[in-house]
Design a protein around this motif. Structure first.
Motif, PDB file in Angstrom:
ATOM      1  N   THR A 116     -11.025   2.942  -6.930  1.00  0.00           N
ATOM      2  CA  THR A 116      -9.875   1.976  -6.900  1.00  0.00           C
ATOM      3  C   THR A 116      -9.573   1.699  -8.489  1.00  0.00           C
ATOM      4  O   THR A 116      -8.633   1.529  -9.132  1.00  0.00           O
ATOM      5  CB  THR A 116     -10.600   0.589  -6.619  1.00  0.00           C
ATOM      6  OG1 THR A 116     -11.966   0.382  -7.149  1.00  0.00           O
ATOM      7  CG2 THR A 116     -10.648   0.420  -5.025  1.00  0.00           C
ATOM      8  N   SER A 170     -11.534   3.261  -1.227  1.00  0.00           N
ATOM      9  CA  SER A 170     -10.181   3.804  -1.248  1.00  0.00           C
ATOM     10  C   SER A 170      -8.933   2.933  -1.756  1.00  0.00           C
ATOM     11  O   SER A 170      -9.254   1.968  -1.871  1.00  0.00           O
ATOM     12  CB  SER A 170      -9.933   4.712   0.030  1.00  0.00           C
ATOM     13  OG  SER A 170      -9.523   3.439   0.991  1.00  0.00           O
ATOM     14  N   LEU A 171      -7.822   3.500  -1.723  1.00  0.00           N
ATOM     15  CA  LEU A 171      -6.657   3.081  -2.184  1.00  0.00           C
ATOM     16  C   LEU A 171      -6.347   1.867  -1.117  1.00  0.00           C
ATOM     17  O   LEU A 171      -6.081   0.748  -1.521  1.00  0.00           O
ATOM     18  CB  LEU A 171      -5.603   3.930  -2.141  1.00  0.00           C
ATOM     19  CG  LEU A 171      -4.065   3.567  -2.626  1.00  0.00           C
ATOM     20  CD1 LEU A 171      -4.296   2.913  -3.837  1.00  0.00           C
ATOM     21  CD2 LEU A 171      -3.190   4.401  -2.501  1.00  0.00           C
ATOM     22  N   GLU A 185      -6.252   1.504 -10.431  1.00  0.00           N
ATOM     23  CA  GLU A 185      -5.708   0.609 -11.168  1.00  0.00           C
ATOM     24  C   GLU A 185      -5.445   1.174 -12.556  1.00  0.00           C
ATOM     25  O   GLU A 185      -4.279   0.682 -13.065  1.00  0.00           O
ATOM     26  CB  GLU A 185      -6.965  -0.362 -11.135  1.00  0.00           C
ATOM     27  CG  GLU A 185      -7.332  -0.995 -10.202  1.00  0.00           C
ATOM     28  CD  GLU A 185      -8.332  -2.289 -10.103  1.00  0.00           C
ATOM     29  OE1 GLU A 185      -8.209  -3.285  -9.458  1.00  0.00           O
ATOM     30  OE2 GLU A 185      -9.131  -1.929 -10.973  1.00  0.00           O
ATOM     31  N   GLU A 202      -8.312   0.154   0.613  1.00  0.00           N
ATOM     32  CA  GLU A 202      -9.200  -1.116   0.398  1.00  0.00           C
ATOM     33  C   GLU A 202      -9.074  -1.727  -0.889  1.00  0.00           C
ATOM     34  O   GLU A 202      -8.949  -3.064  -1.008  1.00  0.00           O
ATOM     35  CB  GLU A 202     -10.643  -0.643   0.291  1.00  0.00           C
ATOM     36  CG  GLU A 202     -11.180  -0.383   1.916  1.00  0.00           C
ATOM     37  CD  GLU A 202     -11.978   0.992   1.990  1.00  0.00           C
ATOM     38  OE1 GLU A 202     -12.032   1.280   2.797  1.00  0.00           O
ATOM     39  OE2 GLU A 202     -12.526   1.635   0.960  1.00  0.00           O
ATOM     40  N   PHE A 203      -8.491  -1.106  -1.917  1.00  0.00           N
ATOM     41  CA  PHE A 203      -8.070  -1.540  -3.323  1.00  0.00           C
ATOM     42  C   PHE A 203      -6.848  -2.638  -3.071  1.00  0.00           C
ATOM     43  O   PHE A 203      -6.927  -3.786  -3.501  1.00  0.00           O
ATOM     44  CB  PHE A 203      -7.801  -0.577  -4.305  1.00  0.00           C
ATOM     45  CG  PHE A 203      -6.747  -0.837  -5.237  1.00  0.00           C
ATOM     46  CD1 PHE A 203      -6.910  -1.617  -6.212  1.00  0.00           C
ATOM     47  CD2 PHE A 203      -5.427  -0.270  -4.856  1.00  0.00           C
ATOM     48  CE1 PHE A 203      -5.709  -1.541  -7.101  1.00  0.00           C
ATOM     49  CE2 PHE A 203      -4.326  -0.595  -5.820  1.00  0.00           C
ATOM     50  CZ  PHE A 203      -4.525  -1.257  -6.829  1.00  0.00           C
ATOM     51  N   LYS A 222     -14.878  -1.123 -13.750  1.00  0.00           N
ATOM     52  CA  LYS A 222     -13.587  -1.696 -13.392  1.00  0.00           C
ATOM     53  C   LYS A 222     -12.658  -1.921 -14.718  1.00  0.00           C
ATOM     54  O   LYS A 222     -13.250  -1.806 -15.673  1.00  0.00           O
ATOM     55  CB  LYS A 222     -14.241  -3.246 -12.954  1.00  0.00           C
ATOM     56  CG  LYS A 222     -15.024  -3.909 -13.601  1.00  0.00           C
ATOM     57  CD  LYS A 222     -15.387  -5.251 -13.274  1.00  0.00           C
ATOM     58  CE  LYS A 222     -16.468  -5.700 -12.218  1.00  0.00           C
ATOM     59  NZ  LYS A 222     -17.760  -5.522 -12.615  1.00  0.00           N
ATOM     60  N   ASN A 241      -6.845  -6.536  -3.949  1.00  0.00           N
ATOM     61  CA  ASN A 241      -6.263  -7.205  -5.226  1.00  0.00           C
ATOM     62  C   ASN A 241      -4.747  -7.888  -4.834  1.00  0.00           C
ATOM     63  O   ASN A 241      -4.564  -8.796  -5.280  1.00  0.00           O
ATOM     64  CB  ASN A 241      -5.648  -6.112  -5.974  1.00  0.00           C
ATOM     65  CG  ASN A 241      -6.543  -5.442  -7.148  1.00  0.00           C
ATOM     66  OD1 ASN A 241      -6.731  -6.270  -7.963  1.00  0.00           O
ATOM     67  ND2 ASN A 241      -7.177  -4.302  -6.801  1.00  0.00           N
ATOM     68  N   THR A 276       0.924  -1.318   0.061  1.00  0.00           N
ATOM     69  CA  THR A 276       0.070  -0.085  -0.061  1.00  0.00           C
ATOM     70  C   THR A 276       0.991   1.158  -0.023  1.00  0.00           C
ATOM     71  O   THR A 276       0.607   2.110  -0.914  1.00  0.00           O
ATOM     72  CB  THR A 276      -0.826   0.015   1.293  1.00  0.00           C
ATOM     73  OG1 THR A 276      -1.584  -1.194   1.342  1.00  0.00           O
ATOM     74  CG2 THR A 276      -1.883   1.106   1.229  1.00  0.00           C
TER      75      THR A 276
END
Length: 241
Positions: free
Chosen positions: A72, A140-141, A76, A143-144, A213, A148, A49
């Motif tokens: 997210t 948010s980042l 990405e 959680e992304f 997505k 992933n 992160t």
């Protein structure tokens, strides 16, 4: 002694899928690539992160872009394009053939062909009943990263998905009144979720399922069976397989 020359870095433009705003960015440099490689090797979510945040922040040249607040799919798309301009426009991905689910086919994908797909049915406003509705926000980042690069497979944990859903509720509206979840405790939001019936909860899940997505279709032919299949790659992690 004359100082060593400075290497100039090219600048590129990209349209952020969430806002359609054009931002400028540069490729990552060797020092940032080292940071990323070390973080990924550590398999530690926190380190990954921090590294992705640091690299994206360093590479975005447009002022006022809050990386933490970007959804997210923006992250990405940004990360994929920064990586493309830094390491090369092609990705080598091993794709598993759907017909036997065991044969892998090495496939080249061009980064310019990968886009964020938007679902027409997608909406940020969810009506729970005649009086109560909710306005959602994208993960948010942090959680992304958990979604992933999930090394200890917490994704099967219902509490974790509950927490993710709770963190994506922006406002709860009833008639003329509105409650911002920023002013509520986590416990209050969780208790609000617990009161829902399964049909209402399904509407919430629909928000995540139809969320924009990163997506790309690839045709693969199984060398063992000769069967042609179309495979849909979704989410950043599937492009580094």
């Amino acid at each position: 002694i004359m100082p060593l020359p400075k290497i100039s870095t090219p600048t590129y433009e990209l349209v952020l899928p969430s806002t359609d705003k054009t931002i400028q960015y540069r490729p990552f440099l060797v020092r940032e690539e080292k940071l990323l490689v070390l973080a990924l090797e550590s398999e530690d979510t926190k380190q990954i992160t921090t590294a992705i945040k640091a690299v994206i922040k360093a590479c975005i040249l447009t002022k006022g872009v809050k990386v933490e607040a970007l959804p997210t799919f923006d992250i990405e798309y940004l990360f994929l394009n920064i990586r493309g301009k830094s390491v090369g426009e092609e990705l080598d991905v091993n794709i598993i053939c759907p017909d036997d689910e065991k044969t892998y086919v090495p496939t080249k994908i061009y980064i310019d062909d990968i886009h964020v797909i938007k679902d027409e049915k997608h909406t940020k406003e969810i009506k729970l009943d005649d009086t109560i509705s909710m306005v959602m926000k994208y993960p948010s980042l942090d959680e992304f990263i958990n979604q992933n690069f999930d090394f200890d497979d917490k994704s099967s944990n219902l509490n974790q998905s509950f927490e993710l859903i709770g963190s994506c509720i922006d406002t709860i509206v009833q008639g003329e009144e509105a409650w911002s979840t920023k002013d509520c405790s986590k416990k209050e939001v969780m208790e609000f979720l617990d009161q829902m019936n399964s049909a209402q909860f399904k509407l919430l899940e629909g928000f995540f399922e139809t969320m924009p997505k990163l997506s790309h279709e690839v045709e693969v032919t199984n060398p063992k069976t000769g069967v042609k299949s179309t495979v849909v790659l979704e989410g950043l992690s599937s492009f580094f397989g």
